[in-house]
Structure formats: C-alpha cells, structure tokens
Scaffold this active site. Structure first.
Site, PDB file in Angstrom:
ATOM      1  N   LYS A 124       0.245   9.164 -18.572  1.00  0.00           N
ATOM      2  CA  LYS A 124      -0.986   8.361 -18.573  1.00  0.00           C
ATOM      3  C   LYS A 124      -1.686   8.650 -19.895  1.00  0.00           C
ATOM      4  CE  LYS A 124      -5.269   7.517 -16.148  1.00  0.00           C
ATOM      5  NZ  LYS A 124      -6.379   8.416 -15.848  1.00  0.00           N
TER       6      LYS A 124
ATOM      7  N   GLY B 195     -14.333   4.732 -12.016  1.00  0.00           N
ATOM      8  CA  GLY B 195     -15.604   4.101 -11.679  1.00  0.00           C
ATOM      9  C   GLY B 195     -15.808   3.797 -10.209  1.00  0.00           C
TER      10      GLY B 195
END
Lengths: 261, 385
Positions: free
Chosen positions: A100, A188
């Site tokens: 990632k 988020g």
C-alpha cells in the site's frame, strides 16, 4: 454472491473489508478486532515492524493470524524514493507481494502527495508488486494510476482519522464511473453506515482503521463494519431504486388514460 | 540592546487580555475549528478554570483522533556537560561546580548498546553549547554511531547553520529539539549572562535552519517559569504555526519543560503550577490537533500518568540527565545531572501504567528505511514503461 470475489491482480478475497492496524490500545485487542471483522487483507506500516522487540512488533502477531494476507504500507515516506525503499524492505520482511503506497509528506494533515505517489506506483508496479495506492479523490490521477499497472486505487473518503465519512462522495462517483480496477475507499469513515454507503455506490471494498481502533469496543465495531460492508455489497447487487427529484406515486394518477384507450 | 521580534512573533492584533475573557469566549474556543492565539488566550484565562474538565475531554478526544491510543517513547542520552554559556537556570552553566565530562566515542557506543538492549528505537542526543570537548564534529560522529543502532536519532544541542544541519542529517539525524527558553527578549538577555547562548536571534532562527536543511522533525518549547506564562504560550503557538506553514514537509512538536531544581539553586520568577501546566497542554492540543505534544521525566509520575493521552502523545522514560549513566559502572561515578528527574520509574513500570490507561507504548514508530533511502537520481522516475 458465492462467486463475488474481490480480485487484485489474481489474488482473490471473499471479504471486502480491509483492516488497518494502527492506533490500537494494545496488540491483543487489534488481533481480536481483525478476527471479528472477518477480513482477509490487513495493512501494517513498516515503521511498526520491530523484530528486535517482540512486545513492540506488529508483524509477528499479524503473520500468526490464520487466513490473513498482509499488505505492508509505506506510511512515513515523504517521497517516492523513500516509499520504494520501504516497499523493498517490507516485502523482504513480510514475504507479501502487496504494497500500500502511502506518501504523505505533511505529518500533520497526512494528505497524500499525488505526484510522488504516481512516481512510486509506476516503479513498484513495473517491479511486480501488487500496488494499492492511497490517493486523493482525483479522477484523473485514478486513471493515471490504473495506466501504470496498479491493482486498485484507494481514494480517501475524507481526511485520515477525521471521521468525516464520505465527504468526497461526488469525486468518488467520478472515479467509480470510469475505473477499470477496484476502487477501495480508504480513510475518513466513522460509522458502519458510511461503509455500507460506499459499497452501495459501487466501491469494491473499504479500508477501516481509526473507526475501529478508537471505538469503545473495537472487536464489536469491527464486526459491525463487516455486516455493513456485506449489506452494502448485497444492496448494490440487488439494484438500488433510482433517485428521482420528483415524487413517483405507487398508484399513478394517469393510469386511467391507458384504460380509456 | 534586546533583539526586536520578527513580524510573525509580534503580538497578534485584537486579542483580549485573559482577565477580560468570559466563559462564553472559552466555550467558543472549545468549539472552534481552527483555534489560534485568540482562542488560546481564552483557554488560558481565569474564566477557563471552571471548564477544565471539558477542556481535558476535548484534548483527549483530539489526541485519540490523530495519534490513536498510543504513546511514542524516546530516551535522552547526554553526551557532554561541558558548556560555554552562563544560563542562570541550568545545572550545566559554566559557573557551576558540577564536575565536567564528555563521553568518549567508545563510552558513547556502550551507552547506546545499553539503550538498544532496553528496547529504545528513538534516542535524543544532548550536549551543552559548542565547546572544544564536544564540538560539531564530535556530535556528527555520535549521530553516525547512533544511526547504526537506532531507527530514529534526534539531537538537542547548540544552534547551527543550514550547512551543519545538512551534515547532521546526512549522518543520520532525523530531527532536532531546540527550546527558545523564553520568547521575551529582555528576560532572555537577563537570564543568559554570557556565552553564545546570549544571542536570542540566532537561537530563534536555528529551527528554521534545521528545516531548510531537510530535517523531518523540529521540537520547540519554552522553559516554563522564566517569563510570564500566557505571553510565552502565545509566542510558542505563533512559532509553531509559523514553522508549520513555511516548512510543510516536516513535523513540529511542542515540549512543556518547567524549571526544575538544579545545582545553582535557581528559583523560577514565574512559577507554573500543575493546574496551569495541565490547562496549557489541553489548550495546545485544542489549538494544534495534529502535532506531537511531549512531556519528559521532569514531571512527577502522578502528573505524567494523568496527562498521558490527554493531550500528550510522546514521552520519555528511564531518563538520566547525567552524562551517560545508563551503563551501570559509569552511572555510579557520573557527576550531577542537568536537572533533577522527577519520574524515576523503570520502563516496565511506566509501560504497565500506560496499559492500565488503555494506551500502547510505541518504542518504534519510524523506520530507518526512510533515512537510508538512496538520493533521488535526476531521471529516476521519468520513464513510463
């Protein structure tokens, strides 16, 4: 639904919930949350690998979890060259082909650097990594990252740790409309309902960390996210009713016209 | 003649004096999206005393949001207590009778090995002002030695120019800490009686030199007790905001050192009590949501336990303020420290405390991969396959 896999460069997963491993109060709680989530793909920062001090190490406990594939991340890298270096070391230590790419040069707001992310992904994808970039919700960048061979794109829903949910929903819809690779919302999200909404929009998966780690009961919250992701995916498959700006009566007022003819 | 303040450190216009702030101002500051000097003034005002608990809860929530349920740990290693300056509050001032010593490179190596055995991965190397015994080249060699052992090496020493900070960075230094001590130029001149540290402006400019040299982290702070604390806090906040806006690729952290008893018997002219210090830390967390706020072993176990995770995100433990002092044989003969350590608990006891507070101690929260990445080649990333 049995054949509904998340596919990333030939690697297939039945779970569409990806878990992060930072911010937990202790490692056993983190492991319990991962188990409760049913996830098969977990991301962990190279900076939390510490083979010299087992009590401080996240890699060892994660490798011991059955059925879980590791996706190391480059959190802490300020530019492409640092991320590439970190990716090589993380692959050597973890044995995982996944990476990632996280490049956020500003340690305060942690927003991803689009330019450096693109450069790092180009190199790592060419080297054969399964590249999963954390990125700003930019539809143009998403296509550029697809073009260089990324396995997925991972746009943020809102700022890391903010809990502001899918604040970038309009941009995510543009990314989803044109993407030829899985779109995974990363960062988020606060509530399971937001994860369900992301899946209903057409996201291939969601990545959750803060929302679980900062919950009063992390394993229970992880399980709730797992259910929400499944519900959102099922709803997507079931076909959501189209939105309309106008009321649509269940007993149309104009039906008599057809009857008259 | 005291140095004039730079524009960015001038008093912000239109800010209420704390004694005129009301409870309504404090509540507005608690709810502000981007709290600045005006909100800080309200949060430090007498009106905030009745709202200390909501401030603590807000500070804790913001800390968890950015840093999670973790505390990053570091350890200081004093390399030398030779000093050429006459800071009235410091146990290493050149007029103190404290015996002087400087670790040989072999001794420094042993101390580092011991700290590594103890589990630390972030070490802060300290010296006094620049002296022939502990000059820049000595510090540079110690940084290079530390970088072979620890993932993160930082330095708290004397102000430098960009060139020297670049050399330290190349040797493996990830960041520096440099307290202004007091932001009041007149008080600064009174307290720094002789030596290079008398230069207020040079000290104020040094963190920017470090950031221009590409350091990843810079820690700043004021030595609380030297000057009027609300003024100090306001300027410290202005300093942090100035650095954050100009050097966006680096992390700024804030420490909250209080004057501690030292060999010279200095008494703080503006003593800061526990309640005010707690209020100050809560207020800084509300104003600076995503910066590390650091608390050292200068503070008592009780105070540190209460503040861990409630604003504070980074702490030292097991600290010795003597030169060396971690290797047992040397600890017995080590001269007096820079100041008295208040929290003398061992690492295990401290980490157990953190666990009972549902906080994970992080020994390693960085990786040398980022330090050791090869320099960028001009055409490294320009070819698309």
């Amino acid at each position: 639904m049995d054949t509904d896999h998340l596919e990333l460069k030939g690697h297939r997963f039945t779970s569409r919930l990806i878990m992060g491993t930072g911010k937990f109060a202790d490692t056993p709680t983190m492991c319990e949350a991962i188990k409760a989530s049913g996830t098969q793909l977990v991301t962990v920062a190279l900076r939390r690998f510490n083979p010299d001090l087992p009590g401080d190490d996240l890699l060892g406990p994660l490798l011991a979890l059955p059925g879980v594939t590791l996706m190391p991340n480059t959190s802490g890298a300020r530019d492409a060259r640092e991320a590439i270096r970190a990716a090589h070391i993380a692959r050597d230590l973890s044995g995982s082909p996944f990476i990632k790419v996280e490049i956020h040069p500003n340690p305060h707001h942690l927003m991803p650097d689009a330019i450096e992310t693109y450069e790092a992904c180009k190199v790592l994808a060419a080297e054969g990594f399964v590249v999963m970039p954390y990125m700003p919700p930019d539809p143009v960048l998403a296509k550029r990252l697809e073009d260089v061979g990324c396995a997925s794109v991972m746009p943020l829903g809102s700022a890391i740790g903010s809990g502001h949910g899918l604040a970038a929903a309009e941009l995510l819809r543009l990314i989803l409309r044109d993407s030829g690779i899985p779109v995974i919302v990363d960062a988020g999200l606060r509530a399971p309902s937001e994860a369900a909404a992301a899946m209903e929009m057409g996201c291939a998966a969601v990545l959750i960390n803060s929302a679980v780690a900062a919950a009063a009961n992390p394993p229970a919250m992880a399980a709730a996210f797992a259910q929400a992701v499944q519900a959102g995916r099922a709803a997507r498959h079931a076909g959501l009713m189209p939105r309309s700006e106008m009321a649509v009566a269940t007993s149309p007022l104009t039906s008599f016209l057809g009857a008259a003819q | 003649m005291p140095n004039p303040l730079p524009d960015w450190l001038s008093p912000p216009p239109g800010i209420k004096r704390p004694e005129f702030c009301t409870e309504r101002d404090v509540l507005a500051a608690l709810a502000a999206d981007d709290a600045g000097p005006a909100e800080l003034a309200a949060l430090l005002s007498p009106a905030a005393d009745a709202l200390l608990e909501p401030m603590a809860q807000r500070a804790q929530a913001l800390t968890v949001r950015h840093f999670g349920r973790t505390i990053t740990l570091y350890v200081p290693l004093y390399l030398s207590n030779y000093c050429s300056s006459g800071c009235v509050y410091c146990g290493f001032a050149s007029d103190r009778t404290t015996p002087r010593s400087c670790l040989s490179e072999a001794d420094a190596s042993q101390e580092m090995d011991k700290l590594k055995q103890m589990g630390f991965e972030e070490v802060l190397l300290l010296t006094g002002e620049r002296t022939p015994k502990a000059d820049f080249e000595y510090l540079e060699r110690c940084v290079a030695m530390a970088a072979t052992r620890f993932h993160q090496v930082t330095v708290e020493a004397f102000p430098m120019g960009v060139d020297e900070y670049q050399r330290l960075s190349q040797a493996g230094c990830a960041g520096i800490t440099l307290y202004q001590e007091t932001y009041d130029p007149e008080q600064y001149e009174r307290l720094h009686r002789w030596g290079p540290k008398r230069d207020y402006a040079a000290r104020l400019e040094a963190p920017e030199h470090a950031l221009q040299a590409g350091m990843r982290t810079v820690g700043i702070g004021a030595l609380l007790g030297l000057s009027e604390p609300v003024m100090e806090a306001t300027r410290l906040l202005q300093h942090a905001r100035h650095l954050r806006s100009r050097y966006w690729r680096s992390g700024i952290s804030i420490s909250f050192p209080r004057v501690r008893p030292e060999a010279g018997g200095f008494k703080a002219p503006f003593p800061v009590d526990d309640t005010f210090l707690a209020k100050l830390i809560f207020a800084f967390r509300i104003c600076l949501r995503d910066m590390h706020l650091v608390l050292s072993t200068r503070e008592s176990p009780q105070f540190r336990d209460g503040m861990a995770g409630v604003g504070i995100s980074k702490m030292s433990i097991g600290s010795r303020t003597t030169v060396g002092g971690y290797v047992e044989d040397r600890a017995k003969s080590a001269p007096g420290g820079q100041f008295e350590v208040s929290d003398q608990r061992d690492i295990t006891t401290f980490c157990n405390m953190l666990c009972t507070h549902h906080l994970q101690p992080l020994f390693k929260n960085w990786d040398a991969a980022y330090r050791d990445a090869p320099p960028r080649a001009a055409a490294a990333f320009t070819v698309c396959s």
